[in-house]
Design a protein around this motif. Structure first.
Motif, PDB file in Angstrom:
ATOM      1  N   UNK A  98       0.907  -1.173  -0.034  1.00 58.67           N
ATOM      2  CA  UNK A  98      -0.292  -0.272   0.321  1.00 58.67           C
ATOM      3  C   UNK A  98       0.787   1.615   0.170  1.00 58.67           C
ATOM      4  N   UNK A  99       1.831   1.297   0.649  1.00 60.05           N
ATOM      5  CA  UNK A  99       2.821   1.801   1.028  1.00 60.05           C
ATOM      6  C   UNK A  99       3.633   2.830  -0.903  1.00 60.05           C
ATOM      7  N   UNK A 100       4.062   1.661  -0.897  1.00 63.29           N
ATOM      8  CA  UNK A 100       4.883   1.858  -2.006  1.00 63.29           C
ATOM      9  C   UNK A 100       4.166   1.731  -3.466  1.00 63.29           C
ATOM     10  N   UNK A 101       2.609   1.427  -3.598  1.00 63.53           N
ATOM     11  CA  UNK A 101       1.816   1.551  -4.423  1.00 63.53           C
ATOM     12  C   UNK A 101       1.473   3.258  -4.620  1.00 63.53           C
ATOM     13  N   UNK A 102       0.736   4.109  -3.356  1.00 66.90           N
ATOM     14  CA  UNK A 102       0.058   4.793  -3.586  1.00 66.90           C
ATOM     15  C   UNK A 102       1.151   6.288  -4.337  1.00 66.90           C
ATOM     16  N   UNK A 103       0.242   6.645  -5.090  1.00 67.37           N
ATOM     17  CA  UNK A 103       0.585   7.555  -6.441  1.00 67.37           C
ATOM     18  C   UNK A 103      -0.677   8.401  -6.916  1.00 67.37           C
ATOM     19  N   UNK A 104       0.110   9.437  -7.422  1.00 67.83           N
ATOM     20  CA  UNK A 104      -1.138   9.441  -9.141  1.00 67.83           C
ATOM     21  C   UNK A 104      -1.829   8.350 -10.075  1.00 67.83           C
ATOM     22  N   UNK A 105      -2.954   7.721  -9.427  1.00 69.00           N
ATOM     23  CA  UNK A 105      -3.119   6.907 -10.596  1.00 69.00           C
ATOM     24  C   UNK A 105      -3.495   7.243 -12.516  1.00 69.00           C
ATOM     25  N   UNK A 106      -3.831   8.722 -11.843  1.00 73.81           N
ATOM     26  CA  UNK A 106      -4.526   8.616 -13.275  1.00 73.81           C
ATOM     27  C   UNK A 106      -4.389  10.570 -13.575  1.00 73.81           C
ATOM     28  N   UNK A 107      -3.615  11.334 -14.020  1.00 71.16           N
ATOM     29  CA  UNK A 107      -3.720  12.892 -14.215  1.00 71.16           C
ATOM     30  C   UNK A 107      -4.561  13.525 -12.964  1.00 71.16           C
ATOM     31  N   UNK A 108      -4.206  14.078 -11.637  1.00 71.07           N
ATOM     32  CA  UNK A 108      -5.405  14.705 -10.851  1.00 71.07           C
ATOM     33  C   UNK A 108      -5.251  14.201  -9.776  1.00 71.07           C
ATOM     34  N   UNK A 109      -5.285  12.735  -9.998  1.00 71.62           N
ATOM     35  CA  UNK A 109      -5.620  11.760  -8.825  1.00 71.62           C
ATOM     36  C   UNK A 109      -4.415  10.725  -7.942  1.00 71.62           C
ATOM     37  N   UNK A 110      -4.691  11.685  -6.856  1.00 71.44           N
ATOM     38  CA  UNK A 110      -3.794  10.991  -6.415  1.00 71.44           C
ATOM     39  C   UNK A 110      -4.021   9.722  -4.839  1.00 71.44           C
ATOM     40  N   UNK A 111      -4.007   8.229  -5.534  1.00 70.66           N
ATOM     41  CA  UNK A 111      -5.051   7.496  -4.388  1.00 70.66           C
ATOM     42  C   UNK A 111      -4.104   6.876  -3.359  1.00 70.66           C
ATOM     43  N   UNK A 112      -4.618   6.783  -2.657  1.00 68.13           N
ATOM     44  CA  UNK A 112      -4.050   5.978  -1.293  1.00 68.13           C
ATOM     45  C   UNK A 112      -4.816   5.301  -0.005  1.00 68.13           C
ATOM     46  N   UNK A 113      -4.131   4.378   0.775  1.00 64.27           N
ATOM     47  CA  UNK A 113      -5.184   3.788   1.829  1.00 64.27           C
ATOM     48  C   UNK A 113      -5.082   2.808   0.954  1.00 64.27           C
ATOM     49  N   UNK A 114      -6.870   1.988   1.799  1.00 63.77           N
ATOM     50  CA  UNK A 114      -7.019   0.370   1.353  1.00 63.77           C
ATOM     51  C   UNK A 114      -7.730   0.860  -0.333  1.00 63.77           C
ATOM     52  N   UNK A 115      -8.222   1.867  -0.823  1.00 61.94           N
ATOM     53  CA  UNK A 115      -8.684   2.301  -1.517  1.00 61.94           C
ATOM     54  C   UNK A 115      -7.479   2.060  -3.212  1.00 61.94           C
ATOM     55  N   UNK A 116      -6.655   1.691  -2.907  1.00 63.40           N
ATOM     56  CA  UNK A 116      -5.771   1.412  -3.340  1.00 63.40           C
ATOM     57  C   UNK A 116      -5.383   0.196  -3.811  1.00 63.40           C
ATOM     58  N   UNK A 117      -6.307  -0.814  -2.787  1.00 66.06           N
ATOM     59  CA  UNK A 117      -6.191  -2.065  -3.192  1.00 66.06           C
ATOM     60  C   UNK A 117      -6.783  -3.094  -3.408  1.00 66.06           C
ATOM     61  N   UNK A 118      -7.989  -1.947  -4.188  1.00 63.90           N
ATOM     62  CA  UNK A 118      -9.218  -2.593  -5.271  1.00 63.90           C
ATOM     63  C   UNK A 118      -8.025  -2.536  -6.601  1.00 63.90           C
ATOM     64  N   UNK A 119      -7.465  -1.302  -6.997  1.00 64.96           N
ATOM     65  CA  UNK A 119      -7.120  -0.479  -8.538  1.00 64.96           C
ATOM     66  C   UNK A 119      -6.341  -2.267  -8.305  1.00 64.96           C
ATOM     67  N   UNK A 120      -4.680  -2.336  -7.370  1.00 65.22           N
ATOM     68  CA  UNK A 120      -4.171  -3.220  -7.810  1.00 65.22           C
ATOM     69  C   UNK A 120      -4.344  -4.412  -7.775  1.00 65.22           C
ATOM     70  N   UNK A 121      -5.066  -4.946  -6.882  1.00 65.48           N
ATOM     71  CA  UNK A 121      -4.872  -6.441  -6.132  1.00 65.48           C
ATOM     72  C   UNK A 121      -4.345  -6.326  -5.785  1.00 65.48           C
ATOM     73  N   UNK A 122      -4.722  -5.528  -4.415  1.00 68.69           N
ATOM     74  CA  UNK A 122      -3.340  -5.886  -3.273  1.00 68.69           C
ATOM     75  C   UNK A 122      -3.787  -6.846  -1.761  1.00 68.69           C
ATOM     76  N   UNK A 123      -3.203  -7.015  -1.195  1.00 66.88           N
ATOM     77  CA  UNK A 123      -3.897  -7.882   0.019  1.00 66.88           C
ATOM     78  C   UNK A 123      -3.996  -6.913   0.591  1.00 66.88           C
ATOM     79  N   UNK A 124      -5.241  -7.169   1.437  1.00 69.34           N
ATOM     80  CA  UNK A 124      -5.845  -6.329   2.779  1.00 69.34           C
ATOM     81  C   UNK A 124      -4.782  -6.529   4.362  1.00 69.34           C
ATOM     82  N   UNK A 125      -4.645  -5.727   4.967  1.00 67.88           N
ATOM     83  CA  UNK A 125      -3.345  -5.692   6.423  1.00 67.88           C
ATOM     84  C   UNK A 125      -4.870  -6.144   7.626  1.00 67.88           C
ATOM     85  N   UNK A 126      -5.711  -6.077   7.280  1.00 67.59           N
ATOM     86  CA  UNK A 126      -5.984  -5.887   8.586  1.00 67.59           C
ATOM     87  C   UNK A 126      -5.707  -4.702  10.020  1.00 67.59           C
TER      88      UNK A 126
END
Ligand code: AHZ
Length: 305
Positions: free
Chosen positions: A254-282
């Motif tokens: 989640x920390x590594x993938x925090x980024x500007x996903x499309x121009x003008x929109x940075x995504x952080x936290x667990x919302x990011x797991x939905x884009x990239x298919x990252x695990x949850x951490x509980x």
């Protein structure tokens, strides 16, 4: 271990009114004669509405909008507001109570766990913890959330619009490149957006801004708002979908993938797991704080240019 905090005695003497004191030395008398200063109901209404509408006017053009006031969004807001007091930062939170899932440490238990090095963020906001080696424990998650929130809300350049949902994103096409940029948010009071099916004429409000941080959490009754909208608008093809629980992998990802996903929109936290298919951490919150810090840093880069 953090040393115990010195407690100042509650200054009850501020309530002593002079009248009571002169009439009798008995402590009960100060309450017998106690009265607030006078007020008219309309004065209270005006005190609230004038400020709210002034804020709507001021923040209609914001420098940064943060969607979602959970642990990640609030951490981002703290760093941004502290580093750049000149930026107007609007936080839009669907719930009446900001804080997202960070009022309990996990399940229905109080203590909040953060893996190192996230304790540096706790030091920064002056939240005490017990050091357990590789991780630290805050005695109650509400202590983290309320401290962070009180610091964020004190910054004069931050406005929290709670009970307000982001219903859509504003987009702009760059005439030269044809690139679509996210250029603001469409908002509505949450109670209004919950009634779109049975009430008409409830058009929304808008905020223009050059950059947004979206931290609406993983998919659920409210979550993953912006990334789901990116798919329905065709800005990204599909969502990877949050994977099962793996604390170690999830927090780093989640920390590594925090980024500007499309121009003008940075995504952080667990919302990011939905884009990239990252695990949850509980129930461990270090990645939420540090993803917020990283999201803020990537926004600062835009303004430092
Ligand atoms: O109300 C939501 C919450 O406060 C808010 N929100 C969601 N959609 C919104 C919208 N407009 C405005 N359309 C909206 N606000 O966003 C906030 C998200 O907070 P959160 O605590 O759910 O997300 P986070 O990413 O900051 O923290 C996630 C915490 C989790 S979930 C998890 C797991 O499931 O394994 N583990 C952790 C640490």
């Amino acid at each position: 271990m953090t040393p115990p905090v010195a407690v100042t005695p509650y200054p009850i003497s501020i309530f002593e009114n002079t009248k009571a004191k002169t009439q009798s030395a008995k402590p009960a008398d100060k309450w017998t004669n106690f009265t607030f200063n006078p007020i008219r109901e309309s004065t209270v209404s005006r005190a609230m509405t004038s400020r709210y509408f002034e804020d709507l006017n001021k923040y209609a053009e914001s420098d940064v909008v943060i969607i979602g006031a959970g642990s990640c969004g609030l951490s981002a807001a703290y760093i941004l507001a502290k580093q750049r007091p000149d930026l107007k930062i609007a936080i839009i939170e669907a719930g009446v109570a900001p804080g997202g899932g960070a009022w309990l440490g996990g399940q229905l238990f109080s203590a909040m766990v953060m893996r190192k090095p996230a304790e540096k963020f706790l030091d920064e906001i002056e939240v005490p913890y017990e050091d357990e080696g590789d991780y630290v424990v805050v005695k109650h998650a509400a202590l983290f959330t309320s401290t962070l929130m009180s610091k964020v809300l004190r910054f004069p350049n931050v406005k929290l619009f709670n009970a307000t949902t982001v219903e859509d994103l504003i987009t702009r096409k760059d005439p030269a490149t044809g690139e679509i940029r996210i250029a603001g948010v469409v908002t509505n009071w949450t109670l209004v957006s919950m009634h779109h099916d049975d009430q008409s004429c409830m058009d929304p409000n808008t905020i223009n801004c050059p950059i947004i941080i979206s931290t609406t959490g993983h998919d659920g009754p409210f979550g993953a708002f912006s990334v789901k909208r990116l798919v329905s608008m065709g800005n990204i093809e599909r969502l990877g979908g949050m994977r099962g629980l793996d604390m170690k992998a999830a927090e780093d990802a989640i920390v590594k993938r925090t980024r500007e996903v499309v121009p003008g929109l940075v995504v952080g936290g667990m919302e990011l797991s939905e884009i990239d298919g990252a695990n949850r951490m509980g129930p461990t919150f270090g990645a939420m704080a540090l993803s917020g810090v990283k999201a803020a840093e990537s926004v600062l880069e835009v303004f430092d240019l």
